[in-house]
Write an enzyme that holds these catalytic residues in place. Structure first.
Site, PDB file in Angstrom:
ATOM      1  N   HIS A   1      -2.660 -67.864 -42.129  1.00  0.00           N
ATOM      2  CA  HIS A   1      -2.524 -66.943 -41.005  1.00  0.00           C
ATOM      3  C   HIS A   1      -3.860 -66.288 -40.689  1.00  0.00           C
ATOM      4  O   HIS A   1      -4.789 -66.288 -41.512  1.00  0.00           O
ATOM      5  CB  HIS A   1      -1.470 -65.868 -41.301  1.00  0.00           C
ATOM      6  CG  HIS A   1      -1.801 -64.996 -42.481  1.00  0.00           C
ATOM      7  ND1 HIS A   1      -1.615 -65.410 -43.782  1.00  0.00           N
ATOM      8  CD2 HIS A   1      -2.311 -63.742 -42.559  1.00  0.00           C
ATOM      9  CE1 HIS A   1      -1.994 -64.457 -44.613  1.00  0.00           C
ATOM     10  NE2 HIS A   1      -2.421 -63.437 -43.901  1.00  0.00           N
TER      11      HIS A   1
ATOM     12  N   ARG B   1       1.356 -53.549 -45.989  1.00  0.00           N
ATOM     13  CA  ARG B   1       1.709 -54.877 -46.497  1.00  0.00           C
ATOM     14  C   ARG B   1       1.980 -54.815 -47.987  1.00  0.00           C
ATOM     15  O   ARG B   1       1.256 -54.154 -48.734  1.00  0.00           O
ATOM     16  CB  ARG B   1       0.586 -55.896 -46.232  1.00  0.00           C
ATOM     17  CG  ARG B   1       1.031 -57.344 -46.460  1.00  0.00           C
ATOM     18  CD  ARG B   1      -0.137 -58.302 -46.339  1.00  0.00           C
ATOM     19  NE  ARG B   1      -0.893 -58.397 -47.579  1.00  0.00           N
ATOM     20  CZ  ARG B   1      -2.117 -58.913 -47.674  1.00  0.00           C
ATOM     21  NH1 ARG B   1      -2.734 -59.339 -46.596  1.00  0.00           N
ATOM     22  NH2 ARG B   1      -2.728 -58.975 -48.846  1.00  0.00           N
TER      23      ARG B   1
ATOM     24  N   HIS C   1      -6.503 -67.847 -43.562  1.00  0.00           N
ATOM     25  CA  HIS C   1      -6.449 -67.684 -45.012  1.00  0.00           C
ATOM     26  C   HIS C   1      -5.015 -67.642 -45.509  1.00  0.00           C
ATOM     27  O   HIS C   1      -4.061 -67.504 -44.745  1.00  0.00           O
ATOM     28  CB  HIS C   1      -7.176 -66.406 -45.438  1.00  0.00           C
ATOM     29  CG  HIS C   1      -6.562 -65.144 -44.894  1.00  0.00           C
ATOM     30  ND1 HIS C   1      -6.686 -64.762 -43.581  1.00  0.00           N
ATOM     31  CD2 HIS C   1      -5.812 -64.175 -45.498  1.00  0.00           C
ATOM     32  CE1 HIS C   1      -6.037 -63.630 -43.379  1.00  0.00           C
ATOM     33  NE2 HIS C   1      -5.500 -63.255 -44.530  1.00  0.00           N
TER      34      HIS C   1
ATOM     35  N   ASP D   1      -3.060 -65.353 -48.440  1.00  0.00           N
ATOM     36  CA  ASP D   1      -3.367 -64.090 -49.108  1.00  0.00           C
ATOM     37  C   ASP D   1      -3.671 -64.271 -50.586  1.00  0.00           C
ATOM     38  O   ASP D   1      -2.933 -64.940 -51.320  1.00  0.00           O
ATOM     39  CB  ASP D   1      -2.203 -63.112 -48.941  1.00  0.00           C
ATOM     40  CG  ASP D   1      -2.109 -62.571 -47.520  1.00  0.00           C
ATOM     41  OD1 ASP D   1      -3.141 -62.522 -46.839  1.00  0.00           O
ATOM     42  OD2 ASP D   1      -0.992 -62.200 -47.105  1.00  0.00           O
TER      43      ASP D   1
END
Length: 359
Positions: A292, A307, A143, A145
């Site tokens: 990723h 994150r 995907h 983000d």
């Protein structure tokens, strides 16, 4: 240090049920116009490791907490070119510095469902202890983000403070090389398409758990081929987690297109780099031109980190102004070959001189 459990917000309350609705877009493109040679940033690098010729780089000698504005802008440009950049031994890169760096590049995104810290709703908590069975999970699923947002992420900054003793790597794939691998006819075909990206995976989780969101779960339509505004390079911009369908084609045609692109993303090892996390390692990547996935192979160990996700511009495709990574890298490749040939010639000359001396 990662926040304690009582500092993590799992589900929305009346106080913060509209947090994610405040998400907005970047008013400047971080890295655009930066020094092409990145002299201010690279002057402090003691060791550079390119994971592949085109994709993925690890830099040593850099302290992310000490970057100047110029260095952080040059870093944004480097990430846009290399897709993902890794750093080790960033113990002083704490939550405050994490937020500071991301904020230099644009407004920080508040995720509509993933748990966040009490102090900073923009800082999401990735802790395998918080994951009940059957949760939404983007591990083992390629995907980009929050591509479901009207203004998806430009950069993500991830640091783990707890690493499993085995497993738990993350893998990235290069959207530039995916585009460049396609035939000119397929490239031209895809350049005329858009795709709908959705929050469906989170809606399913919400329905099964009753967890309240921090704001609206958005759906958005984006071009299938996207221009990265920093590099001007074309990249494929679909993924297996958030892209529901190709617009204005039949369901069968949509499935055929997405299945093929997702298959290439996941299987072409020459487009991928894999990162083995260490404590205080940091990865920063460009979501506009890379994909990723986490590797879910670390049970019974735990993994925990934070994150920050930077909101970018509205995705666009500029046919006239765009170029490709392949065209730019052709010149780089020539320089690499010339350097290797010069080294071989010098080596041969040394051997010949030594032979002549012995004779």
């Amino acid at each position: 240090m990662a926040p304690a459990l009582d500092q993590i917000i799992l589900s929305s309350t009346e106080k913060d049920n509209g947090l994610a609705d405040r998400n907005t877009f970047a008013t400047r493109v971080a890295g655009m116009g930066a020094d092409p040679e990145k002299k201010a940033l690279l002057a402090n690098v003691t060791k550079r490791i390119d994971y592949s010729p085109k994709f993925g780089t690890e830099l040593h000698g850099i302290k992310l907490s000490e970057l100047t504005e110029q260095q952080s802008d040059e870093l944004a440009a480097l990430i846009a070119e290399r897709g993902v950049v890794f750093f080790r031994n960033q113990s002083d890169f704490d939550l405050k510095e994490h937020v500071k760096l991301g904020s230099r590049w644009g407004p920080l995104h508040v995720h509509p469902l993933v748990p966040h810290t009490t102090e900073n709703p923009e800082v999401i908590v990735l802790d395998s202890r918080l994951s009940p069975p059957g949760r939404y999970n983007t591990n083992n699923s390629w995907h980009s983000d929050v591509s479901f947002e009207p203004y998806p992420s430009s950069f993500s900054i991830l640091k783990f403070d707890e690493i499993p003793e085995a497993g738990g790597d993350t893998v990235w794939s290069d959207g530039y090389q995916l585009y460049d691998s396609l035939s000119p006819s397929i490239q031209a075909f895809l350049e005329g398409l858009t795709a709908t990206h959705t929050s469906d995976i989170f809606r399913v989780f919400q329905a099964s758990t009753g967890r309240k969101t921090f704001g609206k779960l958005n759906d958005s339509s984006h071009p299938v081929v996207r221009t990265n505004p920093v590099t001007g390079w074309k990249s494929i911009f679909t993924n297996s987690v958030f892209t529901r369908e190709i617009d204005n084609v039949t369901a069968q045609e949509s499935k055929w297109i997405l299945d093929y692109l997702n298959d290439v993303i996941s299987k072409r090892l020459d487009y991928q780099v894999r990162f083995r996390w260490e404590k205080d390692s940091v990865a920063i990547w460009d979501n506009r031109s890379s994909f990723h996935t986490g590797v879910p192979d670390f049970k019974p160990y735990f993994r925990r980190g934070l994150r920050v996700t930077v909101s970018g511009e509205k995705p666009y495709f500029d046919k006239e102004a765009s170029t490709t990574q392949a065209k730019v890298f052709a010149k780089v490749s020539e320089a690499i070959v010339a350097k290797q040939e010069a080294a071989e010639n010098a080596k041969q000359e040394t051997i010949e001189k030594a032979s002549a001396t012995i004779a």
